[in-house]
Design an enzyme around this catalytic site. Structure first.
Site: not given
Ligand code: AMP
Length: 283
Positions: A30-31, A34, A37, A153, A184-187
Site C-alpha cells: 500500500m506504499g 519502509h 517493503h 494475512q 517497521m510499519s507505515s502506521r
C-alpha cells in the site's frame, strides 16, 4: 523502472517477459515504503528476472471508521526508493481501474479470517483476499512476497492460493524492525513521541514470553498473561488482543505445542500496531 497505471499495459509488458521465459516476482503493497517493503523487493529482485511492486491503498480492506483517507501516500518518494532496489515495474492503479463501475465479486476465506484481527476488523480480510486475487490474475507472478509482520494475512493468502489453485509460490519474509525492536510499519508515522517511546515494549513482551515457553512453560493462558501484564503497564497502550494460536490454522491451542504463533494488536493513540513471533515447542 517503469511506472504503469493500466492493467492492460502491465499485462502486455509481462506477457513479453514470460515469452522470454523470465521469472516474475511480485510484491503487493500500500506504499509509504519502509525497510520492510524494501526487504521484500530486495529478495524478489535476487530471486527473479523481473520484479513487480504494486502500490494500491485498497479501499475494500478498510472499515468505515478506519484510516483509508488519511493513510500515508507519497508516490514520488516510493518510486525513488523502489528504483534504488532495482524494481522493474511499479504498478500504481487507480481505484476505478481496480474496482470499475458495477464491480461485485469478492473472495471470502473462511475460518482463518474469523479470529485475531478478523474480529476487530470485520471485512478486512475479504478486502485483502479480493485485491490479492485480482493482482495475482493481473501479474501472474511465479512468486508472491509477503511479510511475516502480517502473520494472519500470510495464512489467509496461503489458504486462498491453495483453495483457488493459483499457480504461484508464496514466500514469507521475516519482520524487519527498527533498532529498538519496533516492527517497521507505515502506521508508525501516526505515533506521537511518548507513544513511540513505549511501542518497542510490544516486541520485548513477545520475546520475554517466548523465553518463558522455551524454559518449559506450557500453559497458554500463562504466556498470554505475561504479555498482557507488560503492556497494561504502559500509559498509552490499549490492548485489542493478545493471542497464542497454532501458526498454520490460527486455531486456539490447549497447551503450547508445535508451531506456535503469539500475536497481538495494540492501539497507541491513532496507530493500531500489530506484531507477532513464531516459535516451535517440542514436547
Ligand atoms: P503494506 O504496505 O502494509 O500492505 O505491506 C506490504 C507488504 O509488506 C506486506 O506483505 C507486509 O506484510 C509487508 N511488511 C510490512 N511491514 C513489514 C515489516 N516490518 N517487515 C517485513 N515485511 C513487512
Amino acid at each position: 523502472m517503469k511506472a504503469i497505471t493500466q492493467i492492460n499495459s502491465l499485462k502486455i509488458f509481462l506477457n513479453q517477459a514470460r515469452r522470454k521465459n523470465q521469472t516474475i516476482g511480485f510484491v503487493p503493497t500500500m506504499g509509504a515504503f519502509h525497510g520492510g517493503h524494501l526487504k521484500l523487493m530486495n529478495v524478489s529482485r535476487r530471486e527473479n528476472d523481473i520484479s513487480v511492486v504494486s502500490i494500491f491503498v485498497n479501499p475494500t480492506q478498510f472499515g468505515p471508521a478506519e484510516d483509508f483517507s488519511s493513510y500515508p501516500r507519497d508516490k514520488k518518494r516510493d518510486c525513488s526508493l523502489a528504483k534504488k532496489e532495482n524494481v522493474d515495474i511499479i504498478f500504481y492503479p487507480s481505484v476505478e481501474e481496480m474496482y470499475p463501475r458495477r464491480y461485485g465479486t469478492y473472495v471470502d476465506v473462511e475460518r482463518v479470517t474469523a479470529t485475531l484481527c478478523g474480529v476487530s476488523r470485520p471485512g478486512h480480510f475479504r478486502g485483502v483476499a479480493t485485491v490479492v486475487a485480482k493482482l495475482l490474475n493481473i501479474v501472474e507472478p511465479d512468486t508472491i512476497y509477503l511479510g511475516q509482520k502480517d502473520a494472519q494475512q500470510c495464512v489467509v493468502i496461503k489458504e486462498m492460493v491453495r483453495d483457488l489453485n493459483f499457480p504461484v509460490k508464496v514466500r514469507v519474509i521475516p519482520t524487519v524492525r527498527e533498532a529498538d525492536g519496533l516492527a517497521m510499519s507505515s502506521r508508525n508515522q501516526y505515533l506521537l513521541e511518548r507513544e513511540r517511546k513505549e511501542a518497542p515494549v510490544l516486541y520485548q513482551a513477545l520475546l520475554e514470553a517466548k523465553q518463558v515457553a522455551m524454559e518449559g512453560e506450557r500453559r497458554v493462558q500463562r504466556i498470554i498473561e505475561l504479555v498482557r501484564k507488560r503492556i497494561e503497564n504502559l500509559a498509552c497502550a490499549q490492548i485489542d488482543y493478545i493471542a497464542c494460536v497454532d501458526a498454520e490454522t490460527l486455531q486456539p491451542l490447549e497447551k503450547l505445542e508445535g508451531k506456535v504463533l503469539l500475536a497481538l494488536a495494540v492501539k497507541f493513540g491513532r496507530a493500531r500496531l500489530i506484531d507477532n513471533i513464531i516459535f516451535h515447542v517440542r514436547n
